[in-house]
Design an enzyme around this catalytic site. Sequence first.
Site, PDB file in Angstrom:
ATOM      1  CE  LYS A 151       5.841  -1.072   5.752  1.00 36.86           C
ATOM      2  NZ  LYS A 151       4.942  -0.252   4.934  1.00 36.86           N
TER       3      LYS A 151
ATOM      4  NE  ARG B  91      11.603   8.300   6.740  1.00 35.86           N
ATOM      5  CZ  ARG B  91      10.373   7.800   6.649  1.00 35.86           C
ATOM      6  NH1 ARG B  91      10.192   6.506   6.372  1.00 35.86           N
ATOM      7  NH2 ARG B  91       9.314   8.573   6.820  1.00 35.86           N
TER       8      ARG B  91
ATOM      9  CG  ASP C 269       1.224   2.905  10.117  1.00 37.60           C
ATOM     10  OD1 ASP C 269       0.176   3.133   9.472  1.00 37.60           O
ATOM     11  OD2 ASP C 269       2.355   3.004   9.622  1.00 37.60           O
TER      12      ASP C 269
ATOM     13  CE  LYS D 165      -1.353   5.358   6.968  1.00 39.03           C
ATOM     14  NZ  LYS D 165       0.101   5.471   7.001  1.00 39.03           N
TER      15      LYS D 165
ATOM     16  NE  ARG E 227      -3.992   0.420   7.320  1.00 40.37           N
ATOM     17  CZ  ARG E 227      -2.684   0.578   7.409  1.00 40.37           C
ATOM     18  NH1 ARG E 227      -2.179   1.488   8.209  1.00 40.37           N
ATOM     19  NH2 ARG E 227      -1.872  -0.185   6.703  1.00 40.37           N
TER      20      ARG E 227
ATOM     21  CE  LYS F 158       1.549  -2.109   2.251  1.00 44.10           C
ATOM     22  NZ  LYS F 158       2.405  -1.578   1.224  1.00 44.10           N
TER      23      LYS F 158
END
Length: 406
Positions: A22, A27, A290, A317, A321, A388
Amino acid sequence: MDLLLQTSNSNLKAEIAITGSKSETNRLLLLKALFPNVTLANTSNSDDSEVMQVALNGNEEIIDIHHAGTAMRFLTAYFAVQEGREVVLTGSSRMQERPIKVLVEALQQLGAKISYEKEIGYPPIRIEGKKITASKVAIEANVSSQYISALLLIAPQLENGLELKLEGEITSVPYIKMTLALLNDLAIQTSFNGNVITVFPKKEVEAKEMVVESDWSSASYFFSLVALADQATISLTSYKENSLQGDSELVAIYKKLGVETYFGENKITLTKQQHFQLADVNFELNNTPDIAQTIVMTCLGLGIGCHLTGLHTLKIKETDRLEALRIELTKLGATITVTDDSLTLIASHSINQNVKIATYNDHRMAMAFAPLAIKVPIIIENAEVVSKSYPDFWKDLKSLGFEISE
């Protein structure tokens, strides 16, 4: 939908194809919009990348990017330099709580025309695209690397390029380096000396196909599964040893959790080390926040403790989280404490069964908890949130013998 996950299979074998990163895809989608003769292969099929693509290819005035944080940041910079185009960028209620001020102020310093529609510092924002001739700007170095990458991605199209000064200690360096490497792949000249990044102007690039490497963050859940299984051999395509993605650090991290990684032709194979001595672990995750959720779940399932630091960006985020992890892990019977930038899990050998895990509209909450089904049946609320970043996640778990029912 809520999904009940369970499995009696503790010997995992499969070969799984994971779509493009992703981070790389988003980018490259922006670079393709700036340089239309670039073509892309193995792009991510995530919601975030689809939202980004729709926004770049459409001509609506109001652009709703839902929960896609990367798209919000990258598109803010992109539309700031689209001369004569005016848009309003908005998103979900959570997106309207996620700060954008640092990036907006940096763009305004360069001469961009951006204003807030509701609360100052937060989306929705109105952007009136214009030609930017200023070329020097400073930004705090410890902010989300997506702000920094957003500026670097539009830099080649600025009249005089960009000299970006990062003030303070830089975090998320791998993501900044990924952005610069992709610019370099298109023969755009850059330099990164000390705290100053320079991108030189380039009006057009030669036609080129860019192949996106598969997503290492998505691979993390399979590292976790291999660590928690009794025996496992899982191959994942398409990966390379000299990855641009910071989350490729998984290889070194999971070696300490009993997982061996072998690099083959365009793929990795993960195997469970037998007779591995487990012990509590400490990891500094400044460059790879992440994968924090995945690591905590693995440690809980293995019955070991962990202390994770460098997690300050997790508070802004899709959800906070750190707080979400504290609440949901406590339901499972874990002893966990969190601060603004760290998390500590105490080793324990029992996990509560059939617990319903809230996902807080956060794809990583859903996927990080899923591997625990090897140990106990677990219920994941709003399981569709995985789209997502990894729409095929539940299908791929089923291929490993997991029983998944609504």
